[in-house]
Write a protein that holds these residues in place. Sequence first.
Motif, PDB file in Angstrom:
ATOM      1  N   GLU A  78       0.820  -1.212   0.000  1.00 48.67           N
ATOM      2  CA  GLU A  78       0.000   0.000   0.000  1.00 48.67           C
ATOM      3  C   GLU A  78       0.859   1.270   0.000  1.00 48.67           C
ATOM      4  OE1 GLU A  78      -3.099  -0.255  -0.465  1.00 48.67           O
ATOM      5  OE2 GLU A  78      -4.066   1.579   0.195  1.00 48.67           O
ATOM      6  N   LEU A  79       1.945   1.275   0.809  1.00 48.20           N
ATOM      7  CA  LEU A  79       2.807   2.455   0.898  1.00 48.20           C
ATOM      8  C   LEU A  79       3.444   2.756  -0.462  1.00 48.20           C
ATOM      9  CD1 LEU A  79       4.184   4.636   2.622  1.00 48.20           C
ATOM     10  CD2 LEU A  79       6.013   3.009   3.063  1.00 48.20           C
ATOM     11  N   ALA A  80       3.944   1.709  -1.121  1.00 45.44           N
ATOM     12  CA  ALA A  80       4.575   1.910  -2.424  1.00 45.44           C
ATOM     13  C   ALA A  80       3.556   2.448  -3.421  1.00 45.44           C
ATOM     14  CB  ALA A  80       5.156   0.596  -2.933  1.00 45.44           C
ATOM     15  N   ARG A  81       2.334   1.931  -3.370  1.00 43.26           N
ATOM     16  CA  ARG A  81       1.307   2.405  -4.305  1.00 43.26           C
ATOM     17  C   ARG A  81       0.925   3.859  -4.023  1.00 43.26           C
ATOM     18  NH1 ARG A  81      -0.803  -0.935  -7.740  1.00 43.26           N
ATOM     19  NH2 ARG A  81      -2.827   0.049  -7.973  1.00 43.26           N
ATOM     20  N   LEU A  82       0.903   4.213  -2.730  1.00 39.27           N
ATOM     21  CA  LEU A  82       0.598   5.609  -2.379  1.00 39.27           C
ATOM     22  C   LEU A  82       1.664   6.548  -2.948  1.00 39.27           C
ATOM     23  CD1 LEU A  82      -0.625   5.931   1.333  1.00 39.27           C
ATOM     24  CD2 LEU A  82      -1.818   6.607  -0.746  1.00 39.27           C
ATOM     25  N   VAL A  83       2.939   6.171  -2.778  1.00 41.95           N
ATOM     26  CA  VAL A  83       4.026   7.036  -3.234  1.00 41.95           C
ATOM     27  C   VAL A  83       4.032   7.131  -4.762  1.00 41.95           C
ATOM     28  CG1 VAL A  83       6.522   7.281  -3.346  1.00 41.95           C
ATOM     29  CG2 VAL A  83       5.426   6.673  -1.191  1.00 41.95           C
ATOM     30  N   TYR A  84       3.862   5.965  -5.427  1.00 41.16           N
ATOM     31  CA  TYR A  84       3.830   6.008  -6.884  1.00 41.16           C
ATOM     32  C   TYR A  84       2.561   6.721  -7.386  1.00 41.16           C
ATOM     33  CZ  TYR A  84       8.069   3.409  -7.684  1.00 41.16           C
ATOM     34  OH  TYR A  84       9.371   3.063  -7.747  1.00 41.16           O
TER      35      TYR A  84
END
Lengths: 289, 326
Positions: A78-84
Motif C-alpha cells: 500500500e505504501l509503495a502504491r501511495l508514493v507512486y
Amino acid sequence: MATLELSLPEEVEQPVRRRRRLGFLFWFAICWIVIVFVLAIFAPILPLQNPVDMDMLERRAWFSSEHWLGTDGLGRDELARLVYGARVSLTVGLCAPMIGLVAGGALGLLAGYFRGRFETLVVGSMDVLLAFPPLIFALAVVAYLGQSIPNLTFILGFLGIPAFMRVSRAATLTLARREFVIAAEALGASHARILLRELLPNVLLPLFAFFLLGVAVTIVVEGSLSFLGLGVPPPMASWGSMIGEGRESLDVTPRLAFLPAVAMFVTVLAFNLVGDTLRAITDPRQGAL
Amino acid sequence: MTQAVAHVPSGEPLLKVDDLVVEYGFGNRTVHAVSGVSLEVARGETLGLVGESGCGKSTLGRAVLQLRRAQSGSVLFDGHDLTAMQGEALRKMRQRVQLIFQDPIASLNPRRRIGDIVAEPLIIAGVKDPAQRKQVVYEVLSAVGLDPDLVVGRLPHEFSGGQCQRICIARALVLNPEFIVCDEPVSALDVSIRAQILNLLEEMKARFGLTLLFIAHDLAVVKAVSDRVAVMYLGRLCEVAPSEQLFARPAHPYTALLLQAIPVPDPDVRPAESVATGEPPSPIAPPSGCRFRTRCPRADQRCSAEMPELREVAPGQFAACHHPLA
C-alpha cells in the motif's frame, strides 16, 4: 487665492520592513508539499517495494514491518502504491493547470486588452467549451487516443482553459483603462510592451493564486476520473484509482480507500493554504494608503 | 463658415488645434465630448483650460496626444499633423509630447519599481546603455526633489500622493519633451501639497523650456500658473484670454458665472445670487445655437438659432457670445 509656498524637498523615510507571521498552518502545508514532492520524485531510488508486485498470500494484510501500511486486495504494498500514486497525481495536477494557465491566461490578457471582435470571439468560444459536458469530452478523447497520463493531462488542461481565461480577462479589464497603462501608451510603448511589462505582472498574481486552486481541483478531478476508470491505465497506481479499487472491500478493509483519500485531502488542503497565503503576502496594495 | 481662432500674440504656435471634434458612441447614442474646438498654444506658454466636470477638457487633452482619436479636425504640433500619424511615426512623436494625470498613484504601475518606471520612457526611446539611463533617471529624480538613492528601489504604494506626482513629473520629463499636457495634476492632492507641485511644475517649465496645457477645474490654480486661459463649456470654447484680463474683465457670461462661484474666505461676504441654475445639459443632446443659453441670463432668440463663434472682443480676448459682457 492660492499662495505659493516655497517647495521643501520632501523627506522620504526609510522603508520599515515588517515581518509577517505566516502561522503554523502555512508551514505545515509547506512541509507536507515538500515531503510529498520528495517522495514522489525519489520514488524509484527509495527502498520501496514494487507497487505492482502481487503477493496472493498476503492479501489485505494489516500493518507490519514488511508492509508498513499493509497490502491491498491483490497483495500489493500500500505504501509503495501511495508514493507512486503521488507521482501520477502531482504530474497531472501540476501540468494540466499549466496548460490552462498559459493558454487561458494569454487569451484572457489579449481579449481584455484589445477588446472588440477578438474578445467576442474568445469569450464566445470559451462559453461553448464550458457548455460542453466535460465527462463526454474526456470519454471521447480516451476512446480515440487511449488511456495514458499525457492524454489525461491534456484533457484536464484543456477543460481548465475557460476558467483561466475568465480570471485573466477580468483582471485585465480592470487594469487596461488605468492611468498607468494610458501613460505607457502616451510614452509610445508598443502593444507587446504594454501587455508584457505593464499588464502581465499585475495579472500574474491572481492567475497564480487561481493556478494553485487549479492544482487542488485537478488532483481531485484526476481522482474522480481514475475512480470511474477513465484515468491512468491499471495496474499503474493513482490516488483516485486506489480509492476506486478500495471501494470493493470497503466493508472489510476501509483503510484501502481511506489512506489515499487522506493523502489527497491533505495535499489539496496544503495547496489551497499556500495559495491563499501567497496571495495575501504578495499583494502590494495591502497596507498602502 | 469661417472660424475665428484665438491666435497667439506672436510667432508660430507650437500647438495648433483646428476644429477638433471628438465623439464617443454610447450604446446607440453619441456623446459630443468636444465639438469644434480650435486653439493655439505658443512656445513657452502655459495655457490653462478650465470648465466644469464633464465639459470635455480631459477628452480634449487626450485627443491632442492622440490617445483618443478625433472624428475630424487636426492637431498640428510643431507643424506636424498628429491626427494623420500612425504607428511608428506617432510613437516617435510621442516622445516630444507628454502627459501628467490627475491620480498620481493610479498612473504608476503598482508592481514596478520607481527606477524602472522612470527609466521606461528611455528604454522605449531606445537608450540602450544602462549606465546612461541610470544617470538620466538620477538627474531627473533629483530635479523633482526626490533623493534618487532612496527612491529607485521602491514600489509606488510606499509613497504619498504628492511624492507619486513628483515621480510622474520625473517620468514625463525624462525624455526632455517640449510640450506637456497636465490633466488636473493637483486635483487629487492635499491643498498643502498643491502649492509644492505647482511650484515644481513652474520650476521645471523654466528649467526645461516647456510649454504646458494645464487642465483644471480650480480657477485659483489656473490663475496661478497660466499665461492665457481657455474656458470650456459642454465641448466648446467660451472664452480665451490672457489670465489677468480674463479674471479682471470676463467677456462671456459663463466665465463671469465661474468667477462668481469662487468662494471668498470671509464669513461676512454673502455669496452673490447665482445667475445660472440647474445642471449643465447632457452632451448627448446639446442645446441648439449657443450651448450655454439654457443657463444664461442674457440668452435670447438669436442664441438658440445661431451658434456664436469665437471673436475678438478686446485686444487678445476672444469670446464666443452674441452678447458679451465687456
